[in-house]
Enzyme design. Structure first.
Site, PDB file in Angstrom:
ATOM      1  N   ASN A   9       1.148  -1.066  -0.277  1.00 46.77           N
ATOM      2  CA  ASN A   9       0.020   0.129   0.453  1.00 46.77           C
ATOM      3  C   ASN A   9       1.159   1.823  -0.332  1.00 46.77           C
ATOM      4  O   ASN A   9       1.074   1.395   1.468  1.00 46.77           O
ATOM      5  CB  ASN A   9      -1.131  -0.373   1.394  1.00 46.77           C
ATOM      6  CG  ASN A   9      -2.175   1.099   1.322  1.00 46.77           C
ATOM      7  OD1 ASN A   9      -1.646   2.115   0.121  1.00 46.77           O
ATOM      8  ND2 ASN A   9      -2.616   1.380   2.345  1.00 46.77           N
ATOM      9  N   LYS A  16       2.639   0.932   3.172  1.00 43.59           N
ATOM     10  CA  LYS A  16       3.078   0.215   4.127  1.00 43.59           C
ATOM     11  C   LYS A  16       3.064  -1.484   3.282  1.00 43.59           C
ATOM     12  O   LYS A  16       2.263  -1.391   2.851  1.00 43.59           O
ATOM     13  CB  LYS A  16       1.562   0.201   4.881  1.00 43.59           C
ATOM     14  CG  LYS A  16       1.291   0.609   5.279  1.00 43.59           C
ATOM     15  CD  LYS A  16      -0.324   1.163   6.267  1.00 43.59           C
ATOM     16  CE  LYS A  16      -0.052   2.131   6.744  1.00 43.59           C
ATOM     17  NZ  LYS A  16      -1.877   2.635   6.929  1.00 43.59           N
ATOM     18  N   ASP A 281      -6.282  12.803  15.320  1.00 41.27           N
ATOM     19  CA  ASP A 281      -6.172  12.011  16.521  1.00 41.27           C
ATOM     20  C   ASP A 281      -7.408  11.726  17.460  1.00 41.27           C
ATOM     21  O   ASP A 281      -7.229  12.560  18.501  1.00 41.27           O
ATOM     22  CB  ASP A 281      -5.159  11.639  16.930  1.00 41.27           C
ATOM     23  CG  ASP A 281      -4.785  10.122  17.441  1.00 41.27           C
ATOM     24  OD1 ASP A 281      -4.354   9.189  16.822  1.00 41.27           O
ATOM     25  OD2 ASP A 281      -5.727   9.732  18.211  1.00 41.27           O
ATOM     26  N   PHE A 282      -8.025  10.629  16.986  1.00 39.29           N
ATOM     27  CA  PHE A 282      -8.932  10.457  18.339  1.00 39.29           C
ATOM     28  C   PHE A 282      -8.868  10.172  19.323  1.00 39.29           C
ATOM     29  O   PHE A 282      -9.810  11.006  20.254  1.00 39.29           O
ATOM     30  CB  PHE A 282     -10.045   9.314  17.508  1.00 39.29           C
ATOM     31  CG  PHE A 282     -11.925   9.644  17.445  1.00 39.29           C
ATOM     32  CD1 PHE A 282     -12.340  10.434  16.165  1.00 39.29           C
ATOM     33  CD2 PHE A 282     -12.680   9.495  18.572  1.00 39.29           C
ATOM     34  CE1 PHE A 282     -13.281  10.504  15.664  1.00 39.29           C
ATOM     35  CE2 PHE A 282     -14.111   9.532  17.872  1.00 39.29           C
ATOM     36  CZ  PHE A 282     -14.157  10.840  16.367  1.00 39.29           C
ATOM     37  N   GLY A 331     -14.187   3.387  14.489  1.00 41.82           N
ATOM     38  CA  GLY A 331     -15.245   2.673  14.568  1.00 41.82           C
ATOM     39  C   GLY A 331     -15.263   1.154  15.267  1.00 41.82           C
ATOM     40  O   GLY A 331     -15.767   0.783  15.703  1.00 41.82           O
ATOM     41  N   GLU A 332     -13.851   0.170  14.813  1.00 44.21           N
ATOM     42  CA  GLU A 332     -13.721  -0.502  15.649  1.00 44.21           C
ATOM     43  C   GLU A 332     -13.210  -0.238  17.577  1.00 44.21           C
ATOM     44  O   GLU A 332     -13.708  -1.148  18.369  1.00 44.21           O
ATOM     45  CB  GLU A 332     -12.306  -0.867  15.387  1.00 44.21           C
ATOM     46  CG  GLU A 332     -12.760  -1.925  13.966  1.00 44.21           C
ATOM     47  CD  GLU A 332     -11.020  -2.584  13.266  1.00 44.21           C
ATOM     48  OE1 GLU A 332     -10.732  -2.854  13.368  1.00 44.21           O
ATOM     49  OE2 GLU A 332     -11.557  -2.464  11.763  1.00 44.21           O
ATOM     50  N   GLU A 383      -7.391  -4.704   5.544  1.00 46.13           N
ATOM     51  CA  GLU A 383      -7.628  -4.551   3.212  1.00 46.13           C
ATOM     52  C   GLU A 383      -6.539  -5.284   2.996  1.00 46.13           C
ATOM     53  O   GLU A 383      -6.702  -5.764   1.525  1.00 46.13           O
ATOM     54  CB  GLU A 383      -7.456  -3.282   3.050  1.00 46.13           C
ATOM     55  CG  GLU A 383      -8.664  -2.281   3.983  1.00 46.13           C
ATOM     56  CD  GLU A 383      -8.189  -1.167   4.275  1.00 46.13           C
ATOM     57  OE1 GLU A 383      -8.071  -0.277   5.224  1.00 46.13           O
ATOM     58  OE2 GLU A 383      -8.629   0.012   2.698  1.00 46.13           O
TER      59      GLU A 383
HETATM   60  P1  AMP Z   1      -7.462   4.191  10.769  1.00 49.38           P
HETATM   61  O1  AMP Z   1      -6.757   5.412   9.558  1.00 49.38           O
HETATM   62  O2  AMP Z   1      -7.811   2.913  10.468  1.00 49.38           O
HETATM   63  O3  AMP Z   1      -5.870   4.041  11.511  1.00 49.38           O
HETATM   64  O4  AMP Z   1      -7.954   4.707  12.142  1.00 49.38           O
HETATM   65  C1  AMP Z   1      -6.957   5.852  12.925  1.00 49.38           C
HETATM   66  C2  AMP Z   1      -7.794   6.484  14.231  1.00 49.38           C
HETATM   67  O5  AMP Z   1      -8.440   5.417  15.180  1.00 49.38           O
HETATM   68  C3  AMP Z   1      -7.720   7.678  14.234  1.00 49.38           C
HETATM   69  O6  AMP Z   1      -8.347   8.513  14.418  1.00 49.38           O
HETATM   70  C4  AMP Z   1      -6.796   6.568  15.868  1.00 49.38           C
HETATM   71  O7  AMP Z   1      -7.435   7.977  17.000  1.00 49.38           O
HETATM   72  C5  AMP Z   1      -8.558   6.231  16.467  1.00 49.38           C
HETATM   73  N1  AMP Z   1      -7.932   4.922  17.186  1.00 49.38           N
HETATM   74  C6  AMP Z   1      -7.308   4.186  17.388  1.00 49.38           C
HETATM   75  N2  AMP Z   1      -7.381   2.894  18.376  1.00 49.38           N
HETATM   76  C7  AMP Z   1      -8.266   4.188  19.062  1.00 49.38           C
HETATM   77  C8  AMP Z   1      -9.180   3.535  20.180  1.00 49.38           C
HETATM   78  N3  AMP Z   1      -8.622   2.804  20.911  1.00 49.38           N
HETATM   79  N4  AMP Z   1      -9.888   4.262  20.469  1.00 49.38           N
HETATM   80  C9  AMP Z   1     -10.410   5.737  20.007  1.00 49.38           C
HETATM   81  N5  AMP Z   1      -9.772   5.624  18.812  1.00 49.38           N
HETATM   82  C10 AMP Z   1      -8.779   5.069  18.246  1.00 49.38           C
END
Ligand code: AMP
Length: 396
Positions: A9, A16, A281-282, A331-332, A383
């Protein structure tokens, strides 16, 4: 035939990769090459229990991949002789041309390169990734798997922008959708989990990562999705705004004296959660909210508001909804996002089970009550595995 696939990717400033068995999903090695083109590049490579980190300048993608291959050697894996059957590439934009996994030849590569006009941040990096593996792993079939493919056949009203039809035709302007490999994969995984066929199910998927998108899937076919010509449209994202009044662009050009490059940067890198709260970042957003930060709270509420608007639209679109799926980083993992997205919707048949939602277990899990008419699921996306399986199927 071996089912070993090298999946790549190749993004604008990072790569990645995974070496994995397509059937079992067993990962032999994986890694990420970051900050390509900057003096402080970094490669994190994992194989079994070994974790290698290499820091230093990575001038370009080719060099990044060459260094990653050295790390494979350092962990006792020679990619040229280990018996790889196919190389699978994530390619972001397939335009109108590509809507299935496609064996890469010179012509295909040229076309992917030509489609860079639709995805200037992504397709050029995909092309470099493909050229690099063709050079480093000669003689192994290479397969492109397109992010847009799953949405190629959206119904005409869902894929059409209400603009001048001639202009749209001349410049290939339509809604393409992205994250298709993930939407397809998790919807199929959900069907397996529910012991149903995808053709029997109406599903809504929320892929909520740093980029985020929603889709409505009827009987296994996507009928709507939130991303459009580019991955800017739709939900609020880490650094992208999602839906905007198109009038904002000319307004900013006039009033704030911004040019096209400024606006592209603003919309791709400085908007969304980051624009509103300072963080994309969440987890960082959660901490700011806990500390009483009003901007972070508003960013979160806007995120949820938009998500619920899409949920409502897709529920109406599908009429009967069998399951709602949450996937990707947010989401997860975010108990709050799932709870707030679906709160107060019991009269529409959505009954979340608070304790299931808050209990983390690996793999797919049901977070609605047993008697909820609509099933709500958390489905981990993968993916790389989906790309590996598509590549093996094609080469087979
Ligand atoms: P992705 O692009 O699928 O890797 O997702 C990245 C996002 O997932 C970022 O905003 C992370 O802060 C969020 N994320 C990852 N782990 C957690 C967690 N345990 N709680 C809340 N958000 C998360």
């Amino acid at each position: 035939m071996s089912d070993l696939v090298f999946v790549l990717n190749s993004g604008s400033s990072s790569i990645k990769y995974q070496l994995l068995h397509a059937k079992s999903g067993e990962v032999l090695a994986s890694g990420i090459v970051e900050r390509i083109g900057e003096p402080d590049g970094k490669i994190v490579h994992e194989a079994g229990d070994t974790r290698l980190i290499r820091e230093g300048a990575i001038p370009d993608h080719r060099d990044g991949l060459r260094q990653a291959f050295e790390l494979f050697n350092d962990t006792g894996i020679d990619l040229k002789t280990i018996g790889i059957t196919a190389v699978g590439h994530r390619v972001v934009h397939g335009g109108e041309v590509f809507y299935q996994p496609t064996l890469i030849n010179k012509e295909v590569l040229e076309t992917i390169s030509r489609l860079s006009k639709l995805a200037p941040l992504h397709n050029p990096a995909n092309v470099i990734g493909i050229e690099s593996t063709l050079e480093l792993l000669p003689g192994i079939p290479e397969v492109a798997v397109f992010d847009t493919a799953f949405f190629h056949d959206l119904p005409a009203p869902a894929r059409t922008y209400a603009i001048d039809a001639k202009l749209a035709a001349e410049y290939d302007i339509r809604r393409y959708g992205f994250h298709g490999t993930s939407h397809q994969y998790v919807s199929e995984q959900a069907a397996k989990f529910l012991e149903r066929d995808t053709t029997e199910l109406n599903q809504i998927v929320f892929h909520l990562g740093n980029g985020a998108s929603a889709s409505a899937i009827r009987g296994g076919r996507a009928v709507d999705t939130s991303m459009g010509l580019t991955p800017l449209e739709g939900l609020v994202m880490g650094t992208r705004p999602g839906d905007l009044d198109p009038g904002i662009t000319p307004y900013l050009m006039h009033i704030a004296n911004m040019d096209l490059a400024d606006i592209e940067h603003l919309l791709n890198r400085e908007s969304g959660l980051k624009g509103m709260s300072g963080v994309n970042d969440f987890r960082a957003l959660g901490k700011l909210i806990e500390s009483g930060d009003a901007a972070a709270k508003l960013a979160y509420e806007t995120y949820i508001h938009r998500l619920r608007a899409y949920l409502g639209a897709y529920m109406l679109d599908l009429d009967r909804v069998d399951d709602i799926i949450f996937t990707a980083g947010v989401g997860e993992n975010s108990v709050e996002v799932r709870a707030d997205s679906l709160s107060g919707l019991e009269r529409y048949g959505i009954h979340l089970d608070g304790s299931r939602n808050a209990t983390r277990t690996p793999g797919i899990r049901r977070i609605s009550t047993d008697d909820s008419p609509v099933t709500v699921l958390v489905v981990p996306t993968n993916e790389e595995l989906a790309i590996a399986r598509a590549a093996i199927d094609l080469v087979d």
